[in-house]
Motif scaffolding. Structure first.
Motif, PDB file in Angstrom:
ATOM      1  N   UNK A 117     -10.629 -20.903  -1.187  1.00  0.00           N
ATOM      2  CA  UNK A 117     -10.093 -19.363  -0.085  1.00  0.00           C
ATOM      3  C   UNK A 117     -11.319 -19.740   1.036  1.00  0.00           C
ATOM      4  N   UNK A 118     -11.021 -19.300   1.794  1.00  0.00           N
ATOM      5  CA  UNK A 118     -11.487 -19.212   3.373  1.00  0.00           C
ATOM      6  C   UNK A 118     -11.596 -20.166   4.300  1.00  0.00           C
ATOM      7  N   UNK A 119     -10.676 -21.131   3.461  1.00  0.00           N
ATOM      8  CA  UNK A 119     -11.088 -23.529   3.904  1.00  0.00           C
ATOM      9  C   UNK A 119      -9.726 -23.119   4.411  1.00  0.00           C
ATOM     10  N   UNK A 120      -9.513 -23.693   5.946  1.00  0.00           N
ATOM     11  CA  UNK A 120      -8.043 -24.349   6.409  1.00  0.00           C
ATOM     12  C   UNK A 120      -7.231 -25.265   5.973  1.00  0.00           C
ATOM     13  N   UNK A 121      -5.880 -25.304   4.786  1.00  0.00           N
ATOM     14  CA  UNK A 121      -5.914 -26.891   4.419  1.00  0.00           C
ATOM     15  C   UNK A 121      -4.086 -27.121   5.332  1.00  0.00           C
ATOM     16  N   UNK A 122      -4.138 -28.217   5.474  1.00  0.00           N
ATOM     17  CA  UNK A 122      -3.024 -28.436   6.642  1.00  0.00           C
ATOM     18  C   UNK A 122      -1.516 -29.058   5.421  1.00  0.00           C
ATOM     19  N   UNK A 123      -0.474 -28.919   5.640  1.00  0.00           N
ATOM     20  CA  UNK A 123       0.332 -28.875   5.225  1.00  0.00           C
ATOM     21  C   UNK A 123       0.470 -30.672   4.622  1.00  0.00           C
ATOM     22  N   UNK A 124      -0.378 -31.129   5.214  1.00  0.00           N
ATOM     23  CA  UNK A 124      -0.128 -32.734   4.455  1.00  0.00           C
ATOM     24  C   UNK A 124      -1.064 -32.454   2.991  1.00  0.00           C
ATOM     25  N   UNK A 125      -1.881 -31.934   3.631  1.00  0.00           N
ATOM     26  CA  UNK A 125      -2.931 -31.948   2.632  1.00  0.00           C
ATOM     27  C   UNK A 125      -2.552 -31.268   1.089  1.00  0.00           C
ATOM     28  N   UNK A 126      -1.670 -30.346   1.632  1.00  0.00           N
ATOM     29  CA  UNK A 126      -1.179 -29.224   0.384  1.00  0.00           C
ATOM     30  C   UNK A 126       0.218 -29.904  -0.121  1.00  0.00           C
ATOM     31  N   UNK A 127       0.753 -30.817   0.393  1.00  0.00           N
ATOM     32  CA  UNK A 127       1.854 -31.876   0.240  1.00  0.00           C
ATOM     33  C   UNK A 127       0.586 -32.395  -1.276  1.00  0.00           C
ATOM     34  N   UNK A 128       0.361 -33.437  -0.796  1.00  0.00           N
ATOM     35  CA  UNK A 128      -1.121 -34.580  -1.600  1.00  0.00           C
ATOM     36  C   UNK A 128      -1.627 -33.452  -2.699  1.00  0.00           C
ATOM     37  N   UNK A 129      -1.621 -33.180  -1.900  1.00  0.00           N
ATOM     38  CA  UNK A 129      -2.926 -31.790  -3.757  1.00  0.00           C
ATOM     39  C   UNK A 129      -1.486 -31.798  -4.488  1.00  0.00           C
ATOM     40  N   UNK A 130      -0.953 -30.519  -4.311  1.00  0.00           N
ATOM     41  CA  UNK A 130      -0.206 -29.865  -4.898  1.00  0.00           C
ATOM     42  C   UNK A 130       1.234 -30.792  -5.248  1.00  0.00           C
ATOM     43  N   UNK A 131       1.862 -31.262  -4.107  1.00  0.00           N
ATOM     44  CA  UNK A 131       3.068 -32.716  -5.346  1.00  0.00           C
ATOM     45  C   UNK A 131       2.145 -33.970  -5.496  1.00  0.00           C
TER      46      UNK A 131
END
Length: 224
Positions: free
Chosen positions: A167-181
């Motif tokens: 929370x409060x941290x800007x997460x890039x789309x690439x980072x979200x893809x890497x961590x979640x998918x």
């Protein structure tokens, strides 16, 4: 996440350094007020609580934590410069899971932390994440938006969980893809956008806590 409430700056910084060096997320507080405020946004997996604090002492804070349904499950290790058995017994009688007497060795300290986390089952994550309008019960796979339960798919749940954990941290789309998918989608960052849009719809008004940072990605923001 581990919270450390310790008024001695040198000890607090040593503890935070030792925890981070061993792969833990950790935040330090010099007194009770900012610590209690932080609990409103995020619940930790473990609390390290000094007995001798300015203002409200550690025992009084411990009693409050164990009296609240929201925090009573969080394991707590008491820190004290006193070797008197009375202080140890007082902490344990009021619900503390363990105690460490200062000064202590770092290896012993880390061993005690790992043991308490292992016993509590909170080895890596808190069982609850909260930002005010959103509450996630990780073990039960339940999400409440403004107090109402919301049904999410597995990936929607994991995406929201990662956003709440940061929370409060800007997460890039690439980072979200890497961590979640779990791997990178080359040229497929639209996958994230689609899931964010669906999440916002399902969360209703509470979905506004998921902010778009133009040209970068997403974050759980100030409306939380």
């Amino acid at each position: 996440m581990i919270y450390c409430v310790e008024d001695d700056r040198s000890i607090r910084e040593l503890i935070i350094y030792a925890l981070k060096s061993n792969g833990y997320e950790a935040i330090g507080f010099s007194e009770g007020r900012p610590f209690l405020k932080a609990l409103e946004s995020r619940l930790p997996a473990l609390i390290l609580l000094d007995i001798m604090l300015p203002g409200e002492d550690g025992i009084e804070i411990l009693k409050k934590l164990k009296a609240s349904p929201k925090t009573r499950h969080i394991p707590i290790i008491m820190l004290t410069a006193k070797s008197a058995e009375y202080d140890k017994v007082l902490g344990l009688d009021n619900g503390a899971d363990d105690y460490i007497t200062k000064p202590f060795g770092i290896m012993e300290f880390l061993s005690r932390v790992k043991a308490v986390l292992r016993r509590s089952g909170n080895v890596s994550n808190s069982s609850e994440l909260s930002t005010g309008r959103l509450t996630m019960y990780i073990d039960r796979h339940v999400v409440l938006a403004d107090g109402k339960e919301v049904a999410l798919t597995f990936k929607e749940f994991e995406l929201l969980k990662y956003l709440l954990e940061n929370a409060g941290i800007v997460l890039t789309r690439d980072k979200l893809l890497e961590e979640v998918w779990g791997y990178e989608y080359e040229g497929e960052t639209r996958t994230v956008d689609v899931h964010i849009r669906t999440l916002r719809q399902k969360l209703g008004e509470a979905g506004t806590v998921i902010e778009t940072v133009r040209g970068v990605g997403y974050r759980i923001g100030g409306n939380a």
